[in-house]
Design an enzyme around this catalytic site. Structure first.
Site, PDB file in Angstrom:
ATOM      1  N   HIS A 100      -6.772  61.967  38.188  1.00 45.37           N
ATOM      2  CA  HIS A 100      -5.384  61.943  39.217  1.00 45.37           C
ATOM      3  C   HIS A 100      -4.845  63.096  39.658  1.00 45.37           C
ATOM      4  O   HIS A 100      -3.694  63.486  39.849  1.00 45.37           O
ATOM      5  CB  HIS A 100      -4.261  61.457  37.910  1.00 45.37           C
ATOM      6  CG  HIS A 100      -4.650  60.075  37.296  1.00 45.37           C
ATOM      7  ND1 HIS A 100      -4.558  59.160  37.690  1.00 45.37           N
ATOM      8  CD2 HIS A 100      -4.799  60.213  35.982  1.00 45.37           C
ATOM      9  CE1 HIS A 100      -4.987  58.224  36.957  1.00 45.37           C
ATOM     10  NE2 HIS A 100      -5.013  58.761  35.665  1.00 45.37           N
ATOM     11  N   ALA A 118       5.497  35.048  46.506  1.00 37.80           N
ATOM     12  CA  ALA A 118       4.289  34.960  45.636  1.00 37.80           C
ATOM     13  C   ALA A 118       3.059  35.768  46.529  1.00 37.80           C
ATOM     14  O   ALA A 118       3.377  35.765  47.721  1.00 37.80           O
ATOM     15  CB  ALA A 118       3.679  33.784  45.117  1.00 37.80           C
ATOM     16  N   ALA A 136       6.533  35.140  50.908  1.00 38.82           N
ATOM     17  CA  ALA A 136       5.111  35.179  50.173  1.00 38.82           C
ATOM     18  C   ALA A 136       4.117  35.970  50.987  1.00 38.82           C
ATOM     19  O   ALA A 136       4.177  35.614  52.281  1.00 38.82           O
ATOM     20  CB  ALA A 136       4.631  33.796  49.905  1.00 38.82           C
TER      21      ALA A 136
END
Length: 150
Positions: A100, A118, A136
């Site tokens: 990281h 979605a 979506a």
């Protein structure tokens, strides 16, 4: 009477098959729902009352946060990425990813009464204003104003 039976069955299923215990979340308000088959980092998720994260969502984060306002819904199949890797000269990308190094973490904020459709992808610096609707399959990379349809 039928409603009571259904409620008892649903409560029993939630007890038997919990995915993420509520105590693991940064904050989770009353009446929140978390769908199944999601990959989350619960300690970095802060959900206000009556908010929903539906099934099959991925929250990819080392220390970035997600703040989800009251009455908001993240639909199925969304990918939420509040951080990004910054290249570091002399450090192989594999090492930077595993350790990281150079991670630029942010907070993704979703206001109250927002609907994220979605299959959306929310990237760092995403901020969705109150009452907005994200269609979506959208890719969100910046701020969406309140009550906008994006």
């Amino acid at each position: 009477m039928f409603d009571k039976v259904i409620r008892k069955i649903r409560n029993k299923c939630e007890e038997l098959f919990p995915q993420y215990p509520k105590r693991d979340f940064g904050r989770i308000g009353p009446h929140c729902k978390i769908g199944r088959d999601s990959a989350l980092v619960p300690q970095n998720i802060f959900m206000d009352d009556y908010s929903i994260i539906q099934d099959r969502n991925n929250f990819i984060s080392y220390d970035g946060k997600l703040i989800l306002g009251k009455y908001s819904v993240i639909s199925s199949g969304c990918i939420i990425v509040p951080g990004n890797h910054q290249p570091v000269v002399g450090v192989p990308f594999y090492v930077a990813t595993m350790t990281h190094i150079g991670v630029d973490s942010r907070t993704i904020e979703i206001g109250e009464d927002v609907w994220v459709g979605a299959g959306c992808i929310l990237l760092p610096k995403s901020k969705i204003g109150r009452g907005a609707i994200v269609g979506a399959g959208s890719l969100v990379t910046k701020e969406i104003p309140p009550y906008a349809v994006a």
